[in-house]
Design an enzyme around this catalytic site. Structure first.
Site, PDB file in Angstrom:
ATOM      1  CE  LYS A 107      36.323  37.078  44.217  1.00 36.81           C
ATOM      2  NZ  LYS A 107      37.157  36.603  43.478  1.00 36.81           N
TER       3      LYS A 107
ATOM      4  CB  CYS B 196      37.913  34.361  36.669  1.00 40.69           C
ATOM      5  SG  CYS B 196      38.000  33.344  38.141  1.00 40.69           S
TER       6      CYS B 196
HETATM    7  C1  SIN Z   1      38.917  33.915  41.779  1.00 44.83           C
HETATM    8  O1  SIN Z   1      37.946  34.425  42.299  1.00 44.83           O
HETATM    9  O2  SIN Z   1      39.281  32.972  41.329  1.00 44.83           O
HETATM   10  C2  SIN Z   1      39.762  35.131  41.276  1.00 44.83           C
HETATM   11  C3  SIN Z   1      38.898  35.980  40.219  1.00 44.83           C
HETATM   12  C4  SIN Z   1      39.565  36.364  39.092  1.00 44.83           C
HETATM   13  O3  SIN Z   1      40.915  35.954  38.909  1.00 44.83           O
HETATM   14  O4  SIN Z   1      39.094  36.999  38.128  1.00 44.83           O
END
Ligand code: SIN
Length: 311
Positions: free
Chosen positions: A45, A131
């Site tokens: 993540k 993001c």
């Molecule tokens: C998020 O955590 O909002 C999604 C991650 C991303 O779209 O890079």
């Protein structure tokens, strides 16, 4: 038997499929599931310097043709992922994994990259420039000047394998301009695409996620045509030393085949992995191998980037 073997940044992977950052990668338990599946690698993540709780729930919804999310980069902080990756390097040195990161500011991004540079991490780093879900923070890669500055500064001190996760672009001129920026830097790959930012899904009279009054990144079937176009646009424009990772709308072997045909060297699965679990890697692998066998292809290079045009 056709082989799904591939290489990114000089590292070999037995299977060209892996998770997309954001799915099945928040905790060591989830990452272990992906590691022990048919996937060739995993990406963590996207990490920030400190752990983040992310946006208020509900912040993810499966919808008929895919998903909408506004997670807001919840994560355990860089040290959590780096420590795990360093321990894996000891226990499984023959495999290579990806670390995704981005700072809440350019300064924080450099702090993160310097931490990785100064660590013993020998894997691949993916800088997330796309993001769409942190309120007040635009998708970095839509701003070519900022992207140029961050990459220029980063490559002043970072000499480990580095690639970037991109948002989808929608205009031929933007493909040209973005490729011009990326070609100036020793990137190992670009990953096309993150979710299509700031879409909306409505049920009855209401949005379905809480953050940003319902605006969220769209994934799944909705985005495959956009993802394929981005993979191929950058395959056509980037220096051959910059490889492409294809992400977006992969549910079947046919979807993965199309990404590779467009030029992808590795293919990531996001929404389908969230919906179906890690068994999706085995299913998509079998489907992709069946297509390759039918067409007489033994390896990805036999068809990678060989998309046919009409006249
Ligand atoms: C998020 O955590 O909002 C999604 C991650 C991303 O779209 O890079």
């Amino acid at each position: 038997m056709p082989s799904l073997r591939t290489q990114i940044a000089g590292f070999s992977f037995d299977n060209c499929l892996m998770n997309a950052a954001g799915v099945a990668c928040m905790t060591v338990e989830e990452l272990e599931e992906v590691r022990q599946s048919a996937a060739g690698s995993f990406v963590t993540k996207t990490a920030t310097l400190e752990a983040r709780a992310g946006n208020p729930e509900p912040r993810y919804r499966d919808v008929p043709l895919g998903s909408i999310n506004s997670m807001g980069l919840p994560n355990q902080g860089i040290d959590y992922y780096l420590d795990y990756l360093l321990s894996l390097q000891e226990s499984q040195p023959e495999r290579t994994f990806f670390l995704s990161l981005v700072g809440m500011s350019p300064d924080e991004t450099h702090t993160l990259l310097k931490k990785v540079q100064n660590s013993g991490f020998k894997g691949i780093t993916e800088l997330n420039l796309s993001c769409p879900n942190v309120p007040g923070k635009p998708q970095i890669a839509y701003d070519f000047e900022t992207t140029e500055r961050i990459l220029g500064e980063a490559f002043g001190y970072f000499d480990k394998p580095l690639g970037i996760k991109l948002p989808p672009y929608f205009d031929i001129v933007h493909f040209d301009q973005a490729a011009e920026v990326f070609n100036r830097h020793p990137l190992k790959f670009v990953n096309c695409v993150n979710s299509i930012g700031n879409g909306m899904y409505i049920e009855d009279e209401s949005v379905v996620i809480r953050p940003k009054n319902g605006f969220g990144g769209i994934g799944g079937e909705y985005i495959k045509p956009t993802a394929l176009a981005n993979v191929h646009a950058f395959y056509q424009r980037l220096n051959p030393s910059i490889q492409i990772i294809g992400t977006g709308g992969v549910y079947t072997g046919r979807d993965a085949f199309e990404h590779i045909l467009c030029g992808a060297s590795m293919v990531q699965i996001g929404t389908a992995l969230h919906q179906q679990g890690v068994e999706v890697f085995e299913r998509v692998s079998l489907g992709l191998k069946a297509i390759m066998a039918k067409k007489g292809y033994e390896k990805l290079e036999d068809f990678k980037g060989k998309l046919k045009y009409l006249g």
